[in-house]
Design a protein around this motif. Structure first.
Motif, PDB file in Angstrom:
ATOM      1  N   UNK A  32       0.601  -1.277   0.065  1.00 23.22           N
ATOM      2  CA  UNK A  32      -0.146  -0.032  -0.184  1.00 23.22           C
ATOM      3  C   UNK A  32       0.835   1.242  -0.016  1.00 23.22           C
ATOM      4  N   UNK A  33       1.987   1.303   0.686  1.00 21.81           N
ATOM      5  CA  UNK A  33       2.951   2.514   0.785  1.00 21.81           C
ATOM      6  C   UNK A  33       3.577   2.729  -0.397  1.00 21.81           C
ATOM      7  N   UNK A  34       3.458   1.913  -1.317  1.00 22.68           N
ATOM      8  CA  UNK A  34       4.211   2.049  -2.867  1.00 22.68           C
ATOM      9  C   UNK A  34       3.163   2.872  -3.682  1.00 22.68           C
ATOM     10  N   UNK A  35       1.782   2.611  -3.157  1.00 20.08           N
ATOM     11  CA  UNK A  35       0.835   3.140  -4.113  1.00 20.08           C
ATOM     12  C   UNK A  35      -0.130   4.295  -3.658  1.00 20.08           C
ATOM     13  N   UNK A  66      -8.579  11.223  -0.458  1.00 23.32           N
ATOM     14  CA  UNK A  66      -9.924  11.146  -0.996  1.00 23.32           C
ATOM     15  C   UNK A  66      -9.999  10.223  -2.309  1.00 23.32           C
ATOM     16  N   UNK A  67      -9.212  10.429  -3.017  1.00 24.59           N
ATOM     17  CA  UNK A  67      -9.119   9.511  -4.353  1.00 24.59           C
ATOM     18  C   UNK A  67      -9.269   8.060  -4.103  1.00 24.59           C
ATOM     19  N   UNK A  68      -8.700   7.639  -3.032  1.00 28.79           N
ATOM     20  CA  UNK A  68      -8.493   6.247  -2.630  1.00 28.79           C
ATOM     21  C   UNK A  68      -9.644   5.662  -1.679  1.00 28.79           C
ATOM     22  N   UNK A  69     -10.651   6.455  -1.480  1.00 28.88           N
ATOM     23  CA  UNK A  69     -11.803   6.174  -0.739  1.00 28.88           C
ATOM     24  C   UNK A  69     -11.804   6.364   0.729  1.00 28.88           C
ATOM     25  N   UNK A  99     -12.086  -0.773   8.702  1.00 29.69           N
ATOM     26  CA  UNK A  99     -12.303  -1.142   7.369  1.00 29.69           C
ATOM     27  C   UNK A  99     -11.732  -0.044   6.539  1.00 29.69           C
ATOM     28  N   UNK A 100     -11.214  -0.622   5.331  1.00 31.82           N
ATOM     29  CA  UNK A 100     -10.440   0.107   4.520  1.00 31.82           C
ATOM     30  C   UNK A 100     -10.538  -0.336   3.018  1.00 31.82           C
ATOM     31  N   UNK A 101     -10.621   0.514   1.890  1.00 31.00           N
ATOM     32  CA  UNK A 101     -10.514  -0.141   0.764  1.00 31.00           C
ATOM     33  C   UNK A 101      -9.232  -1.095   0.181  1.00 31.00           C
ATOM     34  N   UNK A 147     -12.496   4.252  -9.493  1.00 32.81           N
ATOM     35  CA  UNK A 147     -13.999   3.891  -9.085  1.00 32.81           C
ATOM     36  C   UNK A 147     -14.112   2.859  -8.228  1.00 32.81           C
ATOM     37  N   UNK A 148     -13.401   1.760  -8.436  1.00 29.23           N
ATOM     38  CA  UNK A 148     -13.522   0.498  -7.721  1.00 29.23           C
ATOM     39  C   UNK A 148     -13.064   0.775  -6.180  1.00 29.23           C
ATOM     40  N   UNK A 149     -12.116   1.646  -5.901  1.00 28.78           N
ATOM     41  CA  UNK A 149     -11.892   2.029  -4.596  1.00 28.78           C
ATOM     42  C   UNK A 149     -13.011   2.888  -3.837  1.00 28.78           C
ATOM     43  N   UNK A 150     -13.904   3.190  -4.587  1.00 33.87           N
ATOM     44  CA  UNK A 150     -15.362   4.026  -3.955  1.00 33.87           C
ATOM     45  C   UNK A 150     -16.364   3.131  -4.001  1.00 33.87           C
TER      46      UNK A 150
END
Length: 235
Positions: free
Chosen positions: A10-13, A77-80, A101-103, A122-125
Protein backbone atom coordinates in the motif's frame (compact mmCIF):
# COMPACT_ATOMS: atom_id res chain seq x y z
CA UNK A 1 -10.08 -12.01 11.96
CA UNK A 2 -7.78 -9.93 9.76
CA UNK A 3 -7.20 -8.93 6.13
CA UNK A 4 -3.74 -7.44 5.61
CA UNK A 5 -1.98 -9.73 3.18
CA UNK A 6 -0.88 -6.98 0.81
CA UNK A 7 -0.65 -3.97 3.12
CA UNK A 8 3.09 -3.39 2.76
CA UNK A 9 2.52 -2.71 -0.92
CA UNK A 10 0.00 0.00 0.00
CA UNK A 11 2.83 2.37 0.80
CA UNK A 12 4.04 2.08 -2.78
CA UNK A 13 0.68 3.15 -4.20
CA UNK A 14 -0.73 5.55 -1.60
CA UNK A 15 0.65 9.07 -1.02
CA UNK A 16 1.81 9.98 2.49
CA UNK A 17 -1.26 10.83 4.61
CA UNK A 18 -2.00 14.26 5.94
CA UNK A 19 -2.87 14.90 9.58
CA UNK A 20 -6.65 14.90 9.97
CA UNK A 21 -9.36 13.13 11.93
CA UNK A 22 -10.61 9.65 11.03
CA UNK A 23 -13.56 9.78 8.70
CA UNK A 24 -16.54 7.65 9.59
CA UNK A 25 -20.10 7.54 10.84
CA UNK A 26 -21.54 9.64 13.61
CA UNK A 27 -21.85 8.53 17.21
CA UNK A 28 -24.40 5.88 18.16
CA UNK A 29 -25.41 5.90 21.86
CA UNK A 30 -26.37 2.56 23.38
CA UNK A 31 -27.47 1.65 26.89
CA UNK A 32 -23.92 1.01 28.04
CA UNK A 33 -21.70 1.66 25.03
CA UNK A 34 -21.08 4.46 22.58
CA UNK A 35 -20.19 3.37 19.04
CA UNK A 36 -18.11 6.15 17.46
CA UNK A 37 -15.10 6.85 15.24
CA UNK A 38 -11.75 6.64 17.01
CA UNK A 39 -9.98 9.93 17.72
CA UNK A 40 -6.42 11.02 18.44
CA UNK A 41 -7.38 11.35 22.11
CA UNK A 42 -8.27 7.67 22.48
CA UNK A 43 -6.07 5.34 24.53
CA UNK A 44 -3.54 3.89 22.09
CA UNK A 45 -2.65 1.19 24.61
CA UNK A 46 -6.24 -0.02 24.77
CA UNK A 47 -6.49 -0.16 20.98
CA UNK A 48 -3.17 -2.00 20.79
CA UNK A 49 -4.35 -4.60 23.34
CA UNK A 50 -7.47 -5.27 21.30
CA UNK A 51 -5.40 -5.75 18.15
CA UNK A 52 -2.74 -8.01 19.70
CA UNK A 53 -4.83 -11.24 19.69
CA UNK A 54 -5.82 -10.79 16.02
CA UNK A 55 -3.97 -12.98 13.53
CA UNK A 56 -2.93 -10.50 10.86
CA UNK A 57 -1.10 -11.79 7.82
CA UNK A 58 1.10 -8.70 8.08
CA UNK A 59 2.61 -8.44 11.56
CA UNK A 60 3.12 -4.68 11.18
CA UNK A 61 -0.58 -3.98 10.67
CA UNK A 62 -1.63 -3.57 14.35
CA UNK A 63 0.95 -0.86 14.93
CA UNK A 64 0.02 0.83 11.65
CA UNK A 65 -3.61 1.05 12.78
CA UNK A 66 -2.53 2.51 16.13
CA UNK A 67 -0.23 5.03 14.43
CA UNK A 68 -3.00 6.10 12.07
CA UNK A 69 -5.28 6.77 15.02
CA UNK A 70 -2.62 8.65 16.99
CA UNK A 71 -1.66 10.88 14.06
CA UNK A 72 -5.22 11.49 12.87
CA UNK A 73 -4.47 9.91 9.50
CA UNK A 74 -7.04 10.18 6.75
CA UNK A 75 -6.91 8.32 3.47
CA UNK A 76 -6.41 10.53 0.39
CA UNK A 77 -9.95 11.07 -0.96
CA UNK A 78 -9.24 9.52 -4.36
CA UNK A 79 -8.48 6.20 -2.65
CA UNK A 80 -11.74 6.05 -0.68
CA UNK A 81 -12.50 6.10 3.02
CA UNK A 82 -10.83 4.30 5.93
CA UNK A 83 -12.77 3.97 9.18
CA UNK A 84 -11.78 2.87 12.68
CA UNK A 85 -14.77 2.51 15.03
CA UNK A 86 -14.59 1.91 18.77
CA UNK A 87 -17.15 0.94 21.40
CA UNK A 88 -16.65 3.05 24.51
CA UNK A 89 -18.04 1.90 27.86
CA UNK A 90 -20.13 4.73 29.33
CA UNK A 91 -19.44 3.56 32.89
CA UNK A 92 -15.66 3.22 32.72
CA UNK A 93 -14.71 5.28 29.69
CA UNK A 94 -12.71 2.31 28.42
CA UNK A 95 -12.63 1.06 24.82
CA UNK A 96 -14.27 -2.36 24.85
CA UNK A 97 -14.25 -3.21 21.13
CA UNK A 98 -13.16 -1.94 17.74
CA UNK A 99 -13.61 -2.52 14.02
CA UNK A 100 -11.51 -1.27 11.11
CA UNK A 101 -12.34 -1.11 7.39
CA UNK A 102 -10.37 0.23 4.43
CA UNK A 103 -10.56 -0.07 0.61
CA UNK A 104 -8.19 -2.71 -0.91
CA UNK A 105 -5.77 -0.13 -2.34
CA UNK A 106 -2.76 -2.39 -3.08
CA UNK A 107 -4.77 -5.01 -4.95
CA UNK A 108 -6.81 -2.53 -6.96
CA UNK A 109 -3.96 -0.18 -7.86
CA UNK A 110 -1.85 -3.19 -8.80
CA UNK A 111 -4.23 -3.59 -11.76
CA UNK A 112 -3.90 0.02 -12.91
CA UNK A 113 -1.92 -0.87 -16.05
CA UNK A 114 -4.67 -3.21 -17.25
CA UNK A 115 -7.82 -1.50 -15.97
CA UNK A 116 -6.75 2.13 -16.21
CA UNK A 117 -6.60 4.61 -13.36
CA UNK A 118 -10.19 5.92 -13.66
CA UNK A 119 -11.64 2.40 -13.28
CA UNK A 120 -9.32 1.63 -10.36
CA UNK A 121 -10.35 4.80 -8.54
CA UNK A 122 -14.03 3.98 -9.10
CA UNK A 123 -13.42 0.53 -7.62
CA UNK A 124 -11.85 2.08 -4.53
CA UNK A 125 -15.10 3.98 -4.00
CA UNK A 126 -17.06 0.76 -4.54
CA UNK A 127 -15.19 -1.93 -2.56
CA UNK A 128 -14.12 -1.88 1.08
CA UNK A 129 -12.43 -4.55 3.22
CA UNK A 130 -13.44 -5.27 6.80
CA UNK A 131 -9.96 -5.86 8.20
CA UNK A 132 -10.57 -6.51 11.85
CA UNK A 133 -13.28 -6.82 14.49
CA UNK A 134 -12.07 -7.30 18.06
CA UNK A 135 -13.99 -7.37 21.35
CA UNK A 136 -12.46 -7.38 24.83
CA UNK A 137 -12.94 -10.67 26.68
CA UNK A 138 -14.94 -8.93 29.41
CA UNK A 139 -17.37 -7.43 26.88
CA UNK A 140 -18.12 -10.53 24.82
CA UNK A 141 -21.64 -11.87 24.43
CA UNK A 142 -23.29 -8.45 24.18
CA UNK A 143 -23.32 -8.17 20.42
CA UNK A 144 -20.72 -5.41 20.24
CA UNK A 145 -18.97 -6.92 17.24
CA UNK A 146 -22.23 -7.11 15.29
CA UNK A 147 -23.08 -3.53 16.24
CA UNK A 148 -19.72 -2.31 14.96
CA UNK A 149 -20.04 -4.24 11.70
CA UNK A 150 -23.60 -2.98 11.24
CA UNK A 151 -22.53 0.63 11.68
CA UNK A 152 -19.69 0.17 9.19
CA UNK A 153 -22.14 -1.33 6.69
CA UNK A 154 -24.52 1.61 7.12
CA UNK A 155 -21.70 4.15 6.78
CA UNK A 156 -20.22 2.68 3.62
CA UNK A 157 -23.65 2.14 2.08
CA UNK A 158 -24.45 5.83 2.64
CA UNK A 159 -21.20 6.71 0.90
CA UNK A 160 -22.20 4.69 -2.16
CA UNK A 161 -19.96 1.66 -1.67
CA UNK A 162 -21.31 -1.43 -3.39
CA UNK A 163 -19.75 -4.37 -1.55
CA UNK A 164 -17.82 -5.20 1.60
CA UNK A 165 -15.13 -7.89 1.56
CA UNK A 166 -13.41 -9.64 4.44
CA UNK A 167 -11.52 -12.81 5.25
CA UNK A 168 -11.24 -15.43 7.97
CA UNK A 169 -8.57 -18.00 8.71
CA UNK A 170 -9.51 -21.55 7.79
CA UNK A 171 -8.51 -22.79 11.26
CA UNK A 172 -11.28 -20.64 12.75
CA UNK A 173 -14.42 -22.16 11.18
CA UNK A 174 -16.62 -20.81 13.98
CA UNK A 175 -16.24 -17.32 12.49
CA UNK A 176 -18.13 -18.23 9.31
CA UNK A 177 -21.59 -18.35 10.99
CA UNK A 178 -20.65 -15.28 13.05
CA UNK A 179 -20.21 -13.21 9.91
CA UNK A 180 -23.08 -14.94 8.16
CA UNK A 181 -25.26 -13.30 10.80
CA UNK A 182 -24.00 -9.97 9.48
CA UNK A 183 -24.96 -10.82 5.90
CA UNK A 184 -21.63 -12.18 4.65
CA UNK A 185 -21.20 -15.25 2.48
CA UNK A 186 -18.09 -17.34 3.18
CA UNK A 187 -16.35 -18.89 0.19
CA UNK A 188 -14.61 -22.26 0.38
CA UNK A 189 -11.06 -22.28 1.79
CA UNK A 190 -8.64 -20.95 -0.80
CA UNK A 191 -11.38 -20.17 -3.32
CA UNK A 192 -10.86 -16.95 -5.31
CA UNK A 193 -13.55 -14.32 -5.61
CA UNK A 194 -14.42 -13.19 -9.14
CA UNK A 195 -15.81 -9.70 -9.68
CA UNK A 196 -17.89 -8.97 -12.75
CA UNK A 197 -17.25 -5.44 -14.03
CA UNK A 198 -18.99 -3.79 -17.02
CA UNK A 199 -15.97 -4.44 -19.26
CA UNK A 200 -15.08 -7.92 -18.02
CA UNK A 201 -14.21 -10.10 -15.05
CA UNK A 202 -11.33 -9.78 -12.60
CA UNK A 203 -10.22 -12.14 -9.84
CA UNK A 204 -9.49 -11.38 -6.19
CA UNK A 205 -6.89 -14.06 -5.40
CA UNK A 206 -7.19 -16.29 -2.36
CA UNK A 207 -4.67 -17.87 -0.02
CA UNK A 208 -4.98 -21.48 1.07
CA UNK A 209 -5.12 -20.46 4.73
CA UNK A 210 -7.97 -17.98 4.23
CA UNK A 211 -11.63 -17.85 3.24
CA UNK A 212 -13.04 -14.84 1.44
CA UNK A 213 -16.17 -13.22 2.83
CA UNK A 214 -18.39 -11.04 0.67
CA UNK A 215 -21.46 -8.91 1.36
CA UNK A 216 -23.27 -6.81 -1.29
CA UNK A 217 -24.25 -3.35 -0.06
CA UNK A 218 -26.44 -2.21 -2.94
CA UNK A 219 -29.56 -3.91 -4.40
CA UNK A 220 -28.03 -3.99 -7.89
CA UNK A 221 -25.04 -6.00 -6.59
CA UNK A 222 -25.36 -9.72 -5.91
CA UNK A 223 -23.13 -12.69 -5.14
CA UNK A 224 -23.76 -16.10 -6.66
CA UNK A 225 -21.64 -18.99 -7.86
CA UNK A 226 -18.35 -17.48 -6.81
CA UNK A 227 -18.96 -14.22 -8.68
CA UNK A 228 -19.85 -10.75 -7.39
CA UNK A 229 -22.15 -9.22 -10.02
CA UNK A 230 -23.21 -5.63 -10.68
CA UNK A 231 -20.14 -3.65 -9.59
CA UNK A 232 -19.70 -0.25 -11.23
CA UNK A 233 -22.90 -0.70 -13.23
CA UNK A 234 -24.06 2.70 -14.44
CA UNK A 235 -20.95 4.50 -13.20
Amino acid sequence: MGRASRRRAERRHTPQPAAASYSGPGTMPLDRYLIRPATQDDDAGAVRRLLEPVEFLDDSMPEEIVDRMRTGWRMPPQFGTATLLVAEDHQTGQIAALAHAIPPVPWVMGMEAGLGRPTCLMMLRSLVELEVVSVDDGARGQGLGHLLVGELVRSYTRQGYEAMLAGIHTHKPHLAPYYAADGFTALAPGAPLDLQLPHGRIRFPAEASMRHLVRPLMPRVSYRGGVLHGLLAGR
